[in-house]
Scaffold this motif. Structure first.
Motif, mmCIF file in Angstrom:
data_model
loop_
_atom_site.group_PDB
_atom_site.id
_atom_site.type_symbol
_atom_site.label_atom_id
_atom_site.label_comp_id
_atom_site.label_asym_id
_atom_site.label_seq_id
_atom_site.Cartn_x
_atom_site.Cartn_y
_atom_site.Cartn_z
ATOM 1 N N ILE A 136 24.908 13.327 24.886
ATOM 2 C CA ILE A 136 23.929 14.352 24.506
ATOM 3 C C ILE A 136 24.707 15.476 23.838
ATOM 4 C CG2 ILE A 136 21.979 15.773 25.223
ATOM 5 C CD1 ILE A 136 21.926 14.260 27.860
ATOM 6 N N SER A 137 24.463 15.674 22.561
ATOM 7 C CA SER A 137 25.194 16.666 21.769
ATOM 8 C C SER A 137 24.353 17.912 21.565
ATOM 9 C CB SER A 137 25.564 16.055 20.408
ATOM 10 O OG SER A 137 26.136 17.026 19.559
ATOM 11 N N ALA A 138 25.039 19.036 21.343
ATOM 12 C CA ALA A 138 24.333 20.286 21.044
ATOM 13 C C ALA A 138 24.248 20.508 19.535
ATOM 14 C CB ALA A 138 25.039 21.471 21.697
ATOM 15 N N ALA A 139 24.607 19.485 18.762
ATOM 16 C CA ALA A 139 24.559 19.598 17.305
ATOM 17 C C ALA A 139 24.363 18.216 16.697
ATOM 18 C CB ALA A 139 25.838 20.243 16.769
ATOM 19 N N THR A 140 23.555 18.137 15.666
ATOM 20 C CA THR A 140 23.262 16.839 15.052
ATOM 21 C C THR A 140 24.456 16.266 14.296
ATOM 22 O OG1 THR A 140 22.338 17.986 13.119
ATOM 23 C CG2 THR A 140 20.793 17.325 14.849
ATOM 24 N N ASP A 141 25.334 17.133 13.754
ATOM 25 C CA ASP A 141 26.433 16.617 12.942
ATOM 26 C C ASP A 141 27.426 15.799 13.781
ATOM 27 O OD1 ASP A 141 27.327 18.961 14.237
ATOM 28 O OD2 ASP A 141 28.832 19.350 12.697
ATOM 29 N N LYS A 142 27.589 16.135 15.056
ATOM 30 C CA LYS A 142 28.493 15.371 15.923
ATOM 31 C C LYS A 142 27.926 13.964 16.160
ATOM 32 C CE LYS A 142 30.491 19.337 16.253
ATOM 33 N NZ LYS A 142 31.510 19.686 15.233
ATOM 34 N N GLY A 154 32.105 30.683 20.379
ATOM 35 C CA GLY A 154 32.749 29.378 20.390
ATOM 36 C C GLY A 154 33.572 29.145 19.139
ATOM 37 N N GLU A 155 34.550 28.263 19.265
ATOM 38 C CA GLU A 155 35.362 27.902 18.108
ATOM 39 C C GLU A 155 34.480 27.120 17.114
ATOM 40 O OE1 GLU A 155 36.998 25.455 16.222
ATOM 41 O OE2 GLU A 155 37.966 27.213 15.341
ATOM 42 N N PRO A 156 34.249 27.634 15.901
ATOM 43 C CA PRO A 156 33.259 27.053 14.984
ATOM 44 C C PRO A 156 33.447 25.575 14.634
ATOM 45 C CG PRO A 156 33.908 29.220 14.228
ATOM 46 C CD PRO A 156 34.838 28.869 15.341
ATOM 47 N N LYS A 157 34.689 25.094 14.577
ATOM 48 C CA LYS A 157 34.919 23.720 14.143
ATOM 49 C C LYS A 157 34.567 22.678 15.203
ATOM 50 C CE LYS A 157 38.499 24.738 10.723
ATOM 51 N NZ LYS A 157 39.915 24.503 10.312
ATOM 52 N N SER A 158 34.696 23.026 16.459
ATOM 53 C CA SER A 158 34.470 22.030 17.513
ATOM 54 C C SER A 158 33.349 22.388 18.482
ATOM 55 C CB SER A 158 35.762 21.824 18.314
ATOM 56 O OG SER A 158 36.166 23.040 18.925
ATOM 57 N N VAL A 159 32.939 23.648 18.492
ATOM 58 C CA VAL A 159 31.918 24.099 19.446
ATOM 59 C C VAL A 159 30.647 24.482 18.681
ATOM 60 C CG1 VAL A 159 31.407 25.707 21.319
ATOM 61 C CG2 VAL A 159 33.776 25.023 20.882
ATOM 62 N N PRO A 160 29.544 23.745 18.878
ATOM 63 C CA PRO A 160 28.328 24.029 18.106
ATOM 64 C C PRO A 160 27.865 25.478 18.167
ATOM 65 C CG PRO A 160 28.121 21.911 19.167
ATOM 66 C CD PRO A 160 29.413 22.510 19.667
ATOM 67 N N GLY A 200 31.461 19.308 28.170
ATOM 68 C CA GLY A 200 32.446 19.926 27.291
ATOM 69 C C GLY A 200 31.810 20.321 25.979
ATOM 70 N N SER A 201 32.615 20.756 25.036
ATOM 71 C CA SER A 201 32.081 21.074 23.715
ATOM 72 C C SER A 201 31.712 19.756 23.031
ATOM 73 C CB SER A 201 33.121 21.821 22.878
ATOM 74 O OG SER A 201 34.196 20.984 22.523
ATOM 75 N N SER A 202 30.659 19.766 22.252
ATOM 76 C CA SER A 202 30.181 18.533 21.621
ATOM 77 C C SER A 202 31.241 17.913 20.718
ATOM 78 C CB SER A 202 28.907 18.816 20.821
ATOM 79 O OG SER A 202 27.882 19.257 21.681
ATOM 80 N N GLY A 203 32.040 18.775 20.066
ATOM 81 C CA GLY A 203 33.086 18.272 19.183
ATOM 82 C C GLY A 203 34.156 17.499 19.938
ATOM 83 N N SER A 204 34.593 18.022 21.078
ATOM 84 C CA SER A 204 35.624 17.325 21.862
ATOM 85 C C SER A 204 35.060 16.053 22.478
ATOM 86 C CB SER A 204 36.185 18.253 22.944
ATOM 87 O OG SER A 204 35.182 18.615 23.877
ATOM 88 N N LEU A 205 33.791 16.064 22.881
ATOM 89 C CA LEU A 205 33.164 14.868 23.444
ATOM 90 C C LEU A 205 33.032 13.787 22.375
ATOM 91 C CD1 LEU A 205 30.339 16.507 25.595
ATOM 92 C CD2 LEU A 205 32.580 15.701 26.365
#
Length: 267
Positions: free
Chosen positions: A92-98, A150-156, A73-78
């Motif tokens: 495993i995230s696609a962005a360090t901030d998550k 992707g949705e910027p707030k939740s999808v890297p 899924g999107s890293s934000g939702s995970l």
């Protein structure tokens, strides 16, 4: 004396039968334990789906009694799922901030976080339907009606795409045309099916699709680095196996799979 001998013999036989039954029970229990498989649940960014499915096949040959269960899924939702107590062993995230957010809350298993992969961002169009797009700046053209990201707030990928478009000073101009997606694979789907004129995805996603064409790579230094950190989750009941899986992802065989699908190794 004779009666005593008979009772002694009967007692000995009874004890022997009990001992045989107990040994049989222990043997069966051990056999069941040995044959029982263990599930390891991995939450991973949607862009990793194809590569991780190959990793699953490879890992199954190495650890036949460990079954990898994926949650893509999107890293934000995970991230939110983990925060709400989802039973996840490895993330495993696609962005360090998550991953940063989880680490600040003390939800990561100590000394397991590492940067696993890097990726690049590209602009794609449906195959044989380029509509005069040659660069990101062309997205502001009137001939381009729909753009997927992707949705910027939740999808890297959405966050990175927004950085690129803002850096080029065209985000506000094209925003009315944007179709926001729940994850990068949905962006890819919109482009493949021709529902949009263009989309912004990772280079790794473009590589797994035969229905899209590359238009342009992103301009240099137009977004923050695309890093994929990995870590075990503190609440895991399989800490040893989670650590072993992370080590496996850094092995040369796994690295070749990631490279084949358009990723770069971070370390």
């Amino acid at each position: 004396m004779r009666h005593r001998s008979i009772f002694y013999l009967l007692g000995l036989l009874s004890f022997s039968s009990t001992l045989v039954f107990a040994c049989s029970l222990i043997s069966n229990t051990n056999s069941s334990s040995i044959n029982q498989s263990t599930n390891l649940t991995i939450s991973a960014a949607a862009s990793l789906k194809t590569a991780m499915e190959k990793i699953q096949y490879l890992y199954g040959h190495t650890k036949p009694r460990i079954k990898l269960i994926y949650n893509f899924g999107s890293s934000g939702s995970l991230q939110k799922q983990i925060e709400h107590g989802a039973p996840i062993d490895v993330f495993i995230s696609a962005a360090t901030d998550k991953m940063d957010a989880l680490e600040k809350q003390g939800l990561l298993l100590e000394n397991t976080r590492k940067n696993l992969l890097k990726n690049n961002i590209v602009l794609i169009v449906p195959k044989e339907k380029r509509i005069g797009i040659k660069s990101f700046r062309d997205l502001s053209s009137q001939s381009i009606r729909k753009i997927a990201m992707g949705e910027p707030k939740s999808v890297p990928i959405g966050h990175y795409a927004q950085q690129v478009l803002k850096n080029l000073k065209i985000f506000e101009k094209i925003k009315p045309k944007v179709v926001f997606a729940r994850d990068v694979r949905q962006v890819l789907y919109y482009v493949e099916t021709g529902n949009v004129d263009a989309g912004i995805v990772y280079a790794s996603d473009m590589k797994v699709s035969k229905g899209v064409e590359l238009v342009a790579d992103v301009p240099v230094n137009s977004h923050s680095p695309v890093l994929y950190p990995v870590a075990a989750i503190k609440s895991t009941k399989n800490a040893k196996l989670a650590r072993e899986l992370i080590d496996f992802l850094f092995q040369e065989t796994s690295g070749r799979i990631f490279k084949n699908y358009g990723f770069e190794l971070a370390e």
